[in-house]
Design a protein around this motif. Structure first.
Motif, PDB file in Angstrom:
ATOM      1  N   GLU A   5     -44.078   4.121  21.188  1.00 41.33           N
ATOM      2  CA  GLU A   5     -44.300   5.478  20.688  1.00 41.33           C
ATOM      3  C   GLU A   5     -43.009   6.256  20.457  1.00 41.33           C
ATOM      4  N   SER A   6     -41.881   5.735  20.946  1.00 36.59           N
ATOM      5  CA  SER A   6     -40.604   6.414  20.690  1.00 36.59           C
ATOM      6  C   SER A   6     -40.104   6.141  19.268  1.00 36.59           C
ATOM      7  N   LEU A   7     -40.704   5.152  18.603  1.00 38.12           N
ATOM      8  CA  LEU A   7     -40.327   4.845  17.224  1.00 38.12           C
ATOM      9  C   LEU A   7     -40.883   5.915  16.288  1.00 38.12           C
ATOM     10  N   PRO A   8     -40.291   6.065  15.111  1.00 33.69           N
ATOM     11  CA  PRO A   8     -40.798   7.064  14.167  1.00 33.69           C
ATOM     12  C   PRO A   8     -42.201   6.701  13.656  1.00 33.69           C
ATOM     13  N   ASN A   9     -42.879   7.685  13.114  1.00 38.81           N
ATOM     14  CA  ASN A   9     -44.204   7.523  12.550  1.00 38.81           C
ATOM     15  C   ASN A   9     -44.170   6.446  11.453  1.00 38.81           C
ATOM     16  N   LEU A  10     -45.019   5.443  11.579  1.00 43.45           N
ATOM     17  CA  LEU A  10     -45.050   4.338  10.622  1.00 43.45           C
ATOM     18  C   LEU A  10     -45.616   4.743   9.265  1.00 43.45           C
ATOM     19  N   ARG A  11     -46.300   5.870   9.203  1.00 41.82           N
ATOM     20  CA  ARG A  11     -46.953   6.281   7.971  1.00 41.82           C
ATOM     21  C   ARG A  11     -46.036   7.049   7.019  1.00 41.82           C
ATOM     22  N   THR A  12     -44.768   7.172   7.386  1.00 41.71           N
ATOM     23  CA  THR A  12     -43.832   7.815   6.466  1.00 41.71           C
ATOM     24  C   THR A  12     -43.565   6.861   5.302  1.00 41.71           C
ATOM     25  N   LYS A  13     -43.306   7.410   4.113  1.00 40.20           N
ATOM     26  CA  LYS A  13     -43.126   6.567   2.929  1.00 40.20           C
ATOM     27  C   LYS A  13     -42.047   5.503   3.089  1.00 40.20           C
ATOM     28  N   PRO A  14     -40.874   5.833   3.650  1.00 44.32           N
ATOM     29  CA  PRO A  14     -39.852   4.775   3.778  1.00 44.32           C
ATOM     30  C   PRO A  14     -40.306   3.595   4.646  1.00 44.32           C
ATOM     31  N   LEU A  15     -41.033   3.874   5.720  1.00 43.59           N
ATOM     32  CA  LEU A  15     -41.474   2.781   6.593  1.00 43.59           C
ATOM     33  C   LEU A  15     -42.637   2.005   5.980  1.00 43.59           C
ATOM     34  N   VAL A  16     -43.551   2.684   5.309  1.00 40.92           N
ATOM     35  CA  VAL A  16     -44.650   1.986   4.647  1.00 40.92           C
ATOM     36  C   VAL A  16     -44.092   1.054   3.567  1.00 40.92           C
ATOM     37  N   ARG A  17     -43.030   1.479   2.885  1.00 40.19           N
ATOM     38  CA  ARG A  17     -42.401   0.637   1.855  1.00 40.19           C
ATOM     39  C   ARG A  17     -41.776  -0.626   2.452  1.00 40.19           C
ATOM     40  N   VAL A  18     -41.446  -0.588   3.732  1.00 35.79           N
ATOM     41  CA  VAL A  18     -40.901  -1.768   4.416  1.00 35.79           C
ATOM     42  C   VAL A  18     -42.036  -2.631   4.977  1.00 35.79           C
ATOM     43  N   ILE A  19     -43.041  -2.001   5.570  1.00 37.68           N
ATOM     44  CA  ILE A  19     -44.120  -2.720   6.250  1.00 37.68           C
ATOM     45  C   ILE A  19     -45.037  -3.455   5.275  1.00 37.68           C
ATOM     46  N   GLU A  20     -45.454  -2.795   4.206  1.00 37.59           N
ATOM     47  CA  GLU A  20     -46.418  -3.411   3.288  1.00 37.59           C
ATOM     48  C   GLU A  20     -45.923  -4.721   2.662  1.00 37.59           C
ATOM     49  N   PRO A  21     -44.691  -4.803   2.194  1.00 40.94           N
ATOM     50  CA  PRO A  21     -44.234  -6.112   1.674  1.00 40.94           C
ATOM     51  C   PRO A  21     -44.225  -7.207   2.745  1.00 40.94           C
ATOM     52  N   CYS A  22     -43.912  -6.847   3.975  1.00 35.87           N
ATOM     53  CA  CYS A  22     -43.935  -7.833   5.071  1.00 35.87           C
ATOM     54  C   CYS A  22     -45.345  -8.381   5.264  1.00 35.87           C
ATOM     55  N   LEU A  23     -46.333  -7.489   5.210  1.00 39.65           N
ATOM     56  CA  LEU A  23     -47.718  -7.922   5.367  1.00 39.65           C
ATOM     57  C   LEU A  23     -48.161  -8.776   4.183  1.00 39.65           C
ATOM     58  N   ARG A  24     -47.755  -8.411   2.977  1.00 42.09           N
ATOM     59  CA  ARG A  24     -48.119  -9.197   1.790  1.00 42.09           C
ATOM     60  C   ARG A  24     -47.498 -10.597   1.834  1.00 42.09           C
ATOM     61  N   GLN A  25     -46.239 -10.669   2.255  1.00 40.25           N
ATOM     62  CA  GLN A  25     -45.543 -11.971   2.297  1.00 40.25           C
ATOM     63  C   GLN A  25     -46.114 -12.889   3.369  1.00 40.25           C
ATOM     64  N   GLY A  26     -46.568 -12.322   4.475  1.00 38.02           N
ATOM     65  CA  GLY A  26     -47.063 -13.146   5.580  1.00 38.02           C
ATOM     66  C   GLY A  26     -48.571 -13.228   5.671  1.00 38.02           C
ATOM     67  N   LYS A  27     -49.277 -12.828   4.602  1.00 38.33           N
ATOM     68  CA  LYS A  27     -50.734 -12.725   4.701  1.00 38.33           C
ATOM     69  C   LYS A  27     -51.469 -14.064   4.727  1.00 38.33           C
ATOM     70  N   ARG A  66     -41.594 -10.691  10.941  1.00 34.67           N
ATOM     71  CA  ARG A  66     -41.250 -10.117   9.624  1.00 34.67           C
ATOM     72  C   ARG A  66     -41.068  -8.608   9.713  1.00 34.67           C
ATOM     73  N   ILE A  67     -41.990  -7.941  10.375  1.00 28.91           N
ATOM     74  CA  ILE A  67     -41.929  -6.487  10.482  1.00 28.91           C
ATOM     75  C   ILE A  67     -40.731  -6.059  11.325  1.00 28.91           C
ATOM     76  N   ALA A  68     -40.480  -6.772  12.428  1.00 26.27           N
ATOM     77  CA  ALA A  68     -39.356  -6.414  13.299  1.00 26.27           C
ATOM     78  C   ALA A  68     -38.005  -6.546  12.599  1.00 26.27           C
ATOM     79  N   LYS A  69     -37.870  -7.576  11.767  1.00 26.18           N
ATOM     80  CA  LYS A  69     -36.604  -7.770  11.054  1.00 26.18           C
ATOM     81  C   LYS A  69     -36.411  -6.669  10.059  1.00 26.18           C
TER      82      LYS A  69
END
Length: 69
Positions: A5-27, A66-69
């Protein structure tokens, strides 16, 4: 999948732009498939299918790395 919970909100645009490609690549992996996901403030909701407990563990681990990297 919970994150610290000390990490920033994942729903911010910059983080969503990082997370979504990771999920697509590893789906899709051998015996594992990510069906649906939802990005929340400090966790991810994942709906997955797996042929076995081992496939499930390997698929989630792969997504996590993938997400951690």
């Amino acid at each position: 999948m919970k994150l610290d919970e000390s990490l920033p909100n994942l729903r911010t645009k910059p983080l969503v732009r990082v997370i979504e490609p990771c999920l697509r690549q590893g789906k899709e992996r051998e015996g594992f498939r990510l069906v649906h996901y939802s990005v929340q403030a400090h966790h991810l909701h994942l709906v997955v299918e797996a042929h076995s407990a081992q496939s499930l563990a390997a698929g989630i681990q792969g997504l996590s790395v993938r997400i951690a990297k």
